[in-house]
Write an enzyme that holds these catalytic residues in place. Sequence first.
Site, PDB file in Angstrom:
ATOM      1  N   GLU A  16      41.048  24.458  31.852  1.00 51.58           N
ATOM      2  CA  GLU A  16      42.041  25.396  32.384  1.00 51.58           C
ATOM      3  C   GLU A  16      43.100  25.736  31.336  1.00 51.58           C
ATOM      4  O   GLU A  16      43.519  26.876  31.215  1.00 51.58           O
ATOM      5  CB  GLU A  16      42.711  24.825  33.645  1.00 51.58           C
ATOM      6  CG  GLU A  16      41.769  24.650  34.835  1.00 51.58           C
ATOM      7  CD  GLU A  16      41.071  25.935  35.261  1.00 51.58           C
ATOM      8  OE1 GLU A  16      41.492  27.024  34.865  1.00 51.58           O
ATOM      9  OE2 GLU A  16      40.063  25.827  36.000  1.00 51.58           O
ATOM     10  N   TYR A  97      49.548  27.104  38.436  1.00 52.86           N
ATOM     11  CA  TYR A  97      48.116  27.374  38.555  1.00 52.86           C
ATOM     12  C   TYR A  97      47.287  26.155  38.147  1.00 52.86           C
ATOM     13  O   TYR A  97      46.386  25.717  38.869  1.00 52.86           O
ATOM     14  CB  TYR A  97      47.725  28.590  37.693  1.00 52.86           C
ATOM     15  CG  TYR A  97      46.246  28.626  37.457  1.00 52.86           C
ATOM     16  CD1 TYR A  97      45.383  28.963  38.503  1.00 52.86           C
ATOM     17  CD2 TYR A  97      45.698  28.245  36.236  1.00 52.86           C
ATOM     18  CE1 TYR A  97      44.008  28.930  38.317  1.00 52.86           C
ATOM     19  CE2 TYR A  97      44.327  28.211  36.048  1.00 52.86           C
ATOM     20  CZ  TYR A  97      43.498  28.557  37.093  1.00 52.86           C
ATOM     21  OH  TYR A  97      42.142  28.513  36.922  1.00 52.86           O
ATOM     22  N   ASP A 115      44.426  32.511  40.035  1.00 59.60           N
ATOM     23  CA  ASP A 115      44.411  33.026  38.663  1.00 59.60           C
ATOM     24  C   ASP A 115      44.341  34.553  38.744  1.00 59.60           C
ATOM     25  O   ASP A 115      44.406  35.127  39.837  1.00 59.60           O
ATOM     26  CB  ASP A 115      43.264  32.413  37.839  1.00 59.60           C
ATOM     27  CG  ASP A 115      41.892  32.909  38.281  1.00 59.60           C
ATOM     28  OD1 ASP A 115      41.805  33.628  39.304  1.00 59.60           O
ATOM     29  OD2 ASP A 115      40.910  32.591  37.600  1.00 59.60           O
ATOM     30  N   CYS A 174      30.721  46.169  44.855  1.00 58.28           N
ATOM     31  CA  CYS A 174      31.063  45.914  46.257  1.00 58.28           C
ATOM     32  C   CYS A 174      29.826  45.693  47.134  1.00 58.28           C
ATOM     33  O   CYS A 174      29.892  44.952  48.117  1.00 58.28           O
ATOM     34  CB  CYS A 174      31.898  47.064  46.801  1.00 58.28           C
ATOM     35  SG  CYS A 174      33.449  47.234  45.902  1.00 58.28           S
ATOM     36  N   CYS A 177      29.085  42.127  47.465  1.00 56.54           N
ATOM     37  CA  CYS A 177      30.226  41.258  47.750  1.00 56.54           C
ATOM     38  C   CYS A 177      30.253  40.825  49.210  1.00 56.54           C
ATOM     39  O   CYS A 177      30.232  41.671  50.111  1.00 56.54           O
ATOM     40  CB  CYS A 177      31.520  41.995  47.398  1.00 56.54           C
ATOM     41  SG  CYS A 177      32.984  41.018  47.780  1.00 56.54           S
TER      42      CYS A 177
HETATM   43  S1  SF4 Z   1      36.635  42.196  47.214  1.00 53.24           S
HETATM   44 FE1  SF4 Z   1      34.468  42.746  47.214  1.00 53.24          FE
HETATM   45  S2  SF4 Z   1      34.347  44.580  48.436  1.00 53.24           S
HETATM   46 FE2  SF4 Z   1      36.493  44.308  47.889  1.00 53.24          FE
HETATM   47  S3  SF4 Z   1      36.767  45.503  46.019  1.00 53.24           S
HETATM   48 FE3  SF4 Z   1      36.252  43.423  45.386  1.00 53.24          FE
HETATM   49  S4  SF4 Z   1      34.027  43.483  45.124  1.00 53.24           S
HETATM   50 FE4  SF4 Z   1      34.574  45.270  46.354  1.00 53.24          FE
END
Ligand code: SF4
Length: 311
Positions: A16, A97, A115, A174, A177
């Site tokens: 770290e 942190y 972080d 995304c 995600c």
């Molecule tokens: S948290 Fe997930 S869904 Fe939201 S912007 Fe980041 S990658 Fe995209």
Amino acid sequence: MPGEETSDPYRVWLSEVMLQQTTVAAVTPRFERFLARWPTVEALAAAADEDVLSEWAGLGYYARARNLIACAREVAGRGGFPDTEEELRKLPGIGGYTAAAIAAIAFGRRAVVIDTNVERVVARLHGIDVPIAEAKDRIRELADALTPQVGAGDFAQAMMDLGATICRPRAPECTKCPLSPDCKAFASGEPERFPAPKRKLVRPTKHGIAQWIERDGCIWLIRRPAKGMLGGMAALPGPEWTADTANEGPALARVTHVFTHFRLELDIVAASEPEREGWWQALSQISDAGLPTLYRRAIDAVLESRTKLAA
Ligand code: SF4
């Protein structure tokens, strides 16, 4: 390293500290070398300051290396790392942190580890559209609310990994995600817009002179005072850097180096006699001198200009 299964507080702490403002790619080989040379905090505590500073050379932010030595000695003296965030924070160089990361990852404590990657993920998840610096408290509250009572270390590492690999600053993925169903930035259709970019920092310029004293293929190096910029590091001799006007005399070379809070223009000028304590370093073995990047660049610039003149 983050993502690695380990509960050894020494490894967590070392990684770290090394990763503060230095990239994973740059740190990984250096981390392994450090561990091979000093496999325990006791071994590091017993090392000579100069050896640790030389091993750190090139990683920048030398105050971290000096704190690393001080911290290792304190930890070895007390028989090991404390296991609470509060006690960890009292150690040299361990901020909020790092204390939270060690407490959660090495000791399984519930701690909120934030972080820059986690800040970005939380800001996007909640649609925060101001620069992160202006939403620190809000982000901390939101991250606290997300952190589970049990498994905070795994959660922290998962969030840091998510930020580093999927919710990247540019082109977040995304569709891969797990947070996308709840993510306000994703719902907006322009996730990259969150958080807003930081406001531009205008760095002042300082000027410096470094002396080039050469004899029989060697140059004169000094060790900088322990306190202050690049403290304790090998260097070319020269006066303190100032905000006054630049050197107007002849220079062998000039390098510009950007530190966190200012930009330095360093002129390298020829001088004949050493004035301060130091040592002769063979130019052919300059990479063994443990020079920080600024002085390595200064020396390379002089050698390069010499090669051009000779061509
Ligand atoms: S948290 Fe997930 S869904 Fe939201 S912007 Fe980041 S990658 Fe995209």
